[in-house]
Design an enzyme around this catalytic site. Structure first.
Site, short mmCIF file in Angstrom:
data_model
loop_
_atom_site.label_atom_id
_atom_site.label_comp_id
_atom_site.label_asym_id
_atom_site.label_seq_id
_atom_site.Cartn_x
_atom_site.Cartn_y
_atom_site.Cartn_z
CG ASP A 30 -2.19 1.03 0.51
OD1 ASP A 30 -3.38 0.54 1.24
OD2 ASP A 30 -1.81 1.93 1.19
CG ASN A 87 -12.52 0.12 4.15
OD1 ASN A 87 -12.49 -0.04 5.22
ND2 ASN A 87 -10.80 0.23 4.15
CB SER A 95 -10.07 5.97 -0.88
OG SER A 95 -8.90 5.17 -0.80
CB VAL A 96 -9.26 1.14 -4.61
CG1 VAL A 96 -8.50 1.17 -6.21
CG2 VAL A 96 -8.04 3.18 -4.79
CG HIS A 100 -8.68 -2.91 -2.52
ND1 HIS A 100 -9.14 -2.10 -2.61
CD2 HIS A 100 -8.79 -2.13 -1.10
CE1 HIS A 100 -9.93 -0.93 -2.40
NE2 HIS A 100 -9.32 -0.70 -1.22
CG HIS A 102 -6.87 -2.79 3.14
ND1 HIS A 102 -5.85 -1.59 3.26
CD2 HIS A 102 -8.40 -2.71 3.03
CE1 HIS A 102 -6.24 -0.57 2.47
NE2 HIS A 102 -7.50 -1.01 2.05
P1 AMP Z 1 -10.03 1.84 0.32
O1 AMP Z 1 -9.98 2.95 1.23
O2 AMP Z 1 -10.32 0.35 1.47
O3 AMP Z 1 -10.60 1.67 -0.49
O4 AMP Z 1 -8.13 1.26 0.22
C1 AMP Z 1 -6.97 1.83 -0.94
C2 AMP Z 1 -6.12 1.62 -0.34
O5 AMP Z 1 -5.34 1.83 -2.06
C3 AMP Z 1 -5.53 2.28 0.67
O6 AMP Z 1 -5.07 2.19 1.44
C4 AMP Z 1 -4.68 3.39 -0.33
O7 AMP Z 1 -3.18 3.95 0.33
C5 AMP Z 1 -4.03 2.46 -1.58
N1 AMP Z 1 -3.11 3.01 -2.89
C6 AMP Z 1 -3.87 4.13 -3.23
N2 AMP Z 1 -3.45 3.82 -4.52
C7 AMP Z 1 -2.06 3.75 -4.53
C8 AMP Z 1 -1.48 3.10 -5.34
N3 AMP Z 1 -0.66 3.44 -6.50
N4 AMP Z 1 -0.27 2.23 -4.69
C9 AMP Z 1 -0.80 0.92 -4.04
N5 AMP Z 1 -1.59 1.64 -3.48
C10 AMP Z 1 -2.40 2.57 -3.77
#
Ligand code: AMP
Length: 114
Positions: A30, A87, A95-96, A100, A102
């Site tokens: 991450d 999440n 946020s993505v 995924h 963690h």
């Molecule tokens: P979530 O908030 O559960 O959607 O987690 C998304 C995660 O993606 C966050 O912990 C970010 O830090 C991580 N993230 C965003 N961009 C990148 C990237 N380019 N490479 C690795 N992790 C990322």
């Protein structure tokens, strides 16, 4: 349709520190770690979030969890423990929009989560 951020990592269009990859999943560091070890394990199929997973995703989701445990073991987290987090949606802080899990470890975790 445009690629998700994680599809771009899978396609090597965005750099990442990759710990594991097979035909179904990829695990990488991450970029904004919340623990000494913070790895994301991601299905290559871009399921947006767990709430939108379908019965046909059964195998890949099982594989994701089994490989999460394997990656955690390889990262040396087995003895002291670790947390797996998925999440789903805004209240959870997603946020993505590409499913995924963690893998968090290397420190004592609080409960309940923030
Ligand atoms: P979530 O908030 O559960 O959607 O987690 C998304 C995660 O993606 C966050 O912990 C970010 O830090 C991580 N993230 C965003 N961009 C990148 C990237 N380019 N490479 C690795 N992790 C990322």
């Amino acid at each position: 349709m445009s690629k998700t951020l994680f599809e771009k990592i899978i396609a090597r269009e965005i750099p990442a520190t990759i710990f594991y990859e097979d035909e179904k999943v990829i695990a990488f560091k991450d970029v904004n770690p919340q623990a000494p070890t913070h790895v994301l394990i991601v299905p290559k199929k871009p399921v947006p979030r767990i709430a939108e997973a379908k019965p046909e995703d059964h195998d890949v989701l099982g594989h994701l969890l089994l490989k999460a445990a394997e990656v955690a073991r390889q990262l040396g987290l087995n003895e002291k423990g670790y947390r797996l987090v998925i999440n789903n949606g805004p209240d959870a802080g997603e946020s993505v929009p590409h499913l995924h899990c963690h893998i968090l470890g290397g420190r004592k975790m609080a409960w309940p989560p923030g």
